[in-house]
Design an enzyme around this catalytic site. Structure first.
Site, PDB file in Angstrom:
ATOM      1  N   CYS A 113      -0.299  14.291   1.831  1.00  0.00           N
ATOM      2  CA  CYS A 113       0.773  13.621   1.082  1.00  0.00           C
ATOM      3  C   CYS A 113       0.679  13.856  -0.419  1.00  0.00           C
ATOM      4  CB  CYS A 113       0.770  12.120   1.363  1.00  0.00           C
ATOM      5  SG  CYS A 113       1.028  11.741   3.092  1.00  0.00           S
ATOM      6  N   HIS A 249       4.820   8.347  -4.143  1.00  0.00           N
ATOM      7  CA  HIS A 249       4.878   8.854  -2.776  1.00  0.00           C
ATOM      8  C   HIS A 249       5.514   7.780  -1.902  1.00  0.00           C
ATOM      9  CE1 HIS A 249       3.939  10.349   1.098  1.00  0.00           C
ATOM     10  NE2 HIS A 249       2.917   9.543   1.316  1.00  0.00           N
ATOM     11  N   ASN A 279       8.105   8.471   5.730  1.00  0.00           N
ATOM     12  CA  ASN A 279       7.075   9.227   5.008  1.00  0.00           C
ATOM     13  C   ASN A 279       7.232  10.726   5.300  1.00  0.00           C
ATOM     14  OD1 ASN A 279       4.742  10.380   4.002  1.00  0.00           O
ATOM     15  ND2 ASN A 279       3.368   8.810   4.829  1.00  0.00           N
TER      16      ASN A 279
HETATM   17  N1  ACO Z   1       6.259  -2.002  16.369  1.00  0.00           N
HETATM   18  C1  ACO Z   1       5.846  -3.221  16.749  1.00  0.00           C
HETATM   19  N2  ACO Z   1       4.559  -3.605  16.698  1.00  0.00           N
HETATM   20  C2  ACO Z   1       3.664  -2.709  16.253  1.00  0.00           C
HETATM   21  C3  ACO Z   1       4.022  -1.409  15.847  1.00  0.00           C
HETATM   22  C4  ACO Z   1       5.389  -1.076  15.920  1.00  0.00           C
HETATM   23  N3  ACO Z   1       5.852   0.145  15.549  1.00  0.00           N
HETATM   24  N4  ACO Z   1       2.926  -0.746  15.449  1.00  0.00           N
HETATM   25  C5  ACO Z   1       1.891  -1.600  15.584  1.00  0.00           C
HETATM   26  N5  ACO Z   1       2.332  -2.775  16.069  1.00  0.00           N
HETATM   27  C6  ACO Z   1       1.558  -3.988  16.371  1.00  0.00           C
HETATM   28  C7  ACO Z   1       0.100  -3.719  16.561  1.00  0.00           C
HETATM   29  O1  ACO Z   1      -0.164  -3.312  17.888  1.00  0.00           O
HETATM   30  C8  ACO Z   1      -0.490  -5.072  16.243  1.00  0.00           C
HETATM   31  O2  ACO Z   1      -0.341  -5.888  17.374  1.00  0.00           O
HETATM   32  P1  ACO Z   1      -1.481  -6.969  17.781  1.00  0.00           P
HETATM   33  O3  ACO Z   1      -1.580  -7.906  16.604  1.00  0.00           O
HETATM   34  O4  ACO Z   1      -0.959  -7.594  19.003  1.00  0.00           O
HETATM   35  O5  ACO Z   1      -2.737  -6.165  17.960  1.00  0.00           O
HETATM   36  C9  ACO Z   1       0.427  -5.624  15.154  1.00  0.00           C
HETATM   37  O6  ACO Z   1       1.636  -4.862  15.238  1.00  0.00           O
HETATM   38  C10 ACO Z   1      -0.158  -5.494  13.766  1.00  0.00           C
HETATM   39  O7  ACO Z   1      -0.652  -4.182  13.593  1.00  0.00           O
HETATM   40  P2  ACO Z   1      -1.294  -3.737  12.232  1.00  0.00           P
HETATM   41  O8  ACO Z   1      -1.697  -2.314  12.341  1.00  0.00           O
HETATM   42  O9  ACO Z   1      -2.337  -4.722  11.823  1.00  0.00           O
HETATM   43  O10 ACO Z   1      -0.046  -3.887  11.236  1.00  0.00           O
HETATM   44  P3  ACO Z   1       0.005  -3.708   9.702  1.00  0.00           P
HETATM   45  O11 ACO Z   1       0.581  -4.910   9.102  1.00  0.00           O
HETATM   46  O12 ACO Z   1      -1.277  -3.185   9.127  1.00  0.00           O
HETATM   47  O13 ACO Z   1       1.085  -2.563   9.544  1.00  0.00           O
HETATM   48  C11 ACO Z   1       1.192  -0.208   9.081  1.00  0.00           C
HETATM   49  C12 ACO Z   1       0.828  -1.290  10.095  1.00  0.00           C
HETATM   50  C13 ACO Z   1       2.653  -0.296   8.777  1.00  0.00           C
HETATM   51  C14 ACO Z   1       0.862   1.142   9.691  1.00  0.00           C
HETATM   52  C15 ACO Z   1       0.372  -0.443   7.805  1.00  0.00           C
HETATM   53  O14 ACO Z   1      -0.988  -0.610   8.086  1.00  0.00           O
HETATM   54  C16 ACO Z   1       0.528   0.698   6.839  1.00  0.00           C
HETATM   55  O15 ACO Z   1       1.591   0.926   6.311  1.00  0.00           O
HETATM   56  N6  ACO Z   1      -0.549   1.416   6.536  1.00  0.00           N
HETATM   57  C17 ACO Z   1      -0.485   2.496   5.600  1.00  0.00           C
HETATM   58  C18 ACO Z   1      -0.440   3.690   6.356  1.00  0.00           C
HETATM   59  C19 ACO Z   1       0.504   4.726   5.830  1.00  0.00           C
HETATM   60  O16 ACO Z   1       1.506   4.474   5.221  1.00  0.00           O
HETATM   61  N7  ACO Z   1       0.122   5.926   6.150  1.00  0.00           N
HETATM   62  C20 ACO Z   1       0.883   7.041   5.837  1.00  0.00           C
HETATM   63  C21 ACO Z   1       0.052   8.155   5.388  1.00  0.00           C
HETATM   64  S1  ACO Z   1      -0.983   7.741   4.056  1.00  0.00           S
HETATM   65  C22 ACO Z   1       0.033   7.568   2.876  1.00  0.00           C
HETATM   66  O17 ACO Z   1       0.996   8.276   2.841  1.00  0.00           O
HETATM   67  C23 ACO Z   1      -0.253   6.503   1.933  1.00  0.00           C
END
Ligand code: ACO
Length: 322
Positions: A113, A249, A279
């Site tokens: 990224c 980004h 993204n």
């Molecule tokens: N729809 C519904 N529920 C979902 C989904 C979905 N698409 N994906 C995960 N869940 C559920 C999980 O299973 C979990 O359920 P549980 O509590 O029963 O176990 C719950 O939602 C919470 O999951 P988390 O992973 O804790 O959710 P979080 O609030 O951390 O959000 C996310 C997840 C959006 C991926 C977040 O962590 C994030 O944005 N991380 C940054 C990652 C990123 O942007 N990466 C891109 C590349 S790096 C960069 O470009 C910066």
């Protein structure tokens, strides 16, 4: 002293749009969950026969036109991508042939990224040291091909697109500074853990997909973007209140909002396009930049901060007088 400035911008998004509602029909997710957690509403996905260089070419055409240059003026091409047309030659070489240019250096850079910031860093140094006068700098990605559409934890996050800038030699600084870093220690947190020289069978079987520990990536991204902004401002003796726009980004609205808070910028001074295309890795900063230039928000003479964070981990920033 020779500096470099952004003379033109361009971008491209594939025609096909996949909305959150479309994803609701494909997997156990909801529009509400995706929007609340990420700010994403839709993403664009490339047509089956569309390639990274197709998209790069479209974005490049717009940037060339805005810069008012001839294609033959370009004497350096750098493409940031993790989804090249071919393993080799580089997408930059393929793009060079398609633009009808011969002889100038053309290369891909793989910094996930942060690829566009890495490419910008390299290009501006080439221009400042006399290695080039007019560089085409691109981020182009087809992440839909690395997406496991059965994995809701990643499938909702990524999209396809391309963004481009023409960087030209100038008497006054446009690119004031660039800062790039990486730390391979965090390889396992965000990766496609298959390649040509390891676990090749998965690649052959079409099962090489993005894997991510979202929570850990989130925390690391927020912390790193904050310290990177400080490094960039301090390194130039610039007060954060002098910034006109943050062009980050586009991964997640919550990460973007946290980054904006660190530099005290209200969200109406932050370019946000993640809702429209999710993204798009290295394409996201030039895509966002081009959007805000074309809709008139970003004006000539304004001070911009670009910030990226991605797999590796890699991270980078640029302070830019547009
Ligand atoms: N729809 C519904 N529920 C979902 C989904 C979905 N698409 N994906 C995960 N869940 C559920 C999980 O299973 C979990 O359920 P549980 O509590 O029963 O176990 C719950 O939602 C919470 O999951 P988390 O992973 O804790 O959710 P979080 O609030 O951390 O959000 C996310 C997840 C959006 C991926 C977040 O962590 C994030 O944005 N991380 C940054 C990652 C990123 O942007 N990466 C891109 C590349 S790096 C960069 O470009 C910066």
């Amino acid at each position: 002293m020779t500096y470099s400035r952004i003379a033109g911008t361009g971008s491209y998004l594939p025609e096909k749009v996949v909305t959150n509602q479309d994803l609701e029909k494909m997997m156990d997710t909801s529009d509400e969950w995706i929007r609340e957690r990420t700010g994403i509403c839709r993403r664009h996905t490339a047509a089956e026969d569309e390639t990274c260089s197709d998209m790069a070419l479209a974005a490049a055409g717009q940037a060339i036109e805005m810069a008012g240059i001839e294609v033959t003026d370009i004497d350096l091409i750098i493409v940031g991508t993790v989804t090249p047309d071919k393993i080799f030659p580089s997408t930059a070489c393929i793009l060079q042939r398609r633009l009808g240019i011969r002889g100038c250096p053309a290369m891909d850079i793989q910094a996930a990224c942060s690829g566009f910031i890495y490419a910008l860093d390299l290009a501006r140094r080439q221009i400042e040291t006399g290695g080039a006068t007019t560089a085409l700098v691109i981020g182009s990605e087809i992440l839909s091909r690395l997406t496991n559409w059965e994995d809701r934890s990643t499938a909702v996050l990524f999209g396809d697109g391309a963004g481009a800038v023409i960087l030209q030699a100038s008497d006054e600084p446009g690119i004031i500074s660039t800062h790039i870093h990486s730390d391979g220690e965090f390889e396992d947190l965000l990766e496609v853990p298959w390649g040509i020289s390891s676990n090749y069978e998965a690649v052959r079987a079409g099962e090489a997909y993005i894997q991510m520990q979202g929570n850990a990536v989130f925390r690391k991204a927020v912390g790193t973007l904050g310290s990177m902004a400080q490094e960039t401002l301090d390194g130039n003796n610039v007060d954060k209140h002098d910034l006109d726009w943050l062009v980050p980004h586009q991964a997640n609205l919550r990460i973007i909002a946290a980054a904006a808070k660190k530099v005290d910028l209200p969200m109406d001074r932050v370019v946000v396009t993640v809702d429209e295309h999710a993204n798009t890795s290295s394409a996201s900063i030039p895509l966002a930049l081009d959007t805000a230039v074309r809709d008139g928000r970003i004006q000539r003479g304004q001070l911009l901060l670009f910030e990226a964070f991605g797999a590796g981990f890699t991270w980078g920033s640029a302070l830019v007088r547009f």
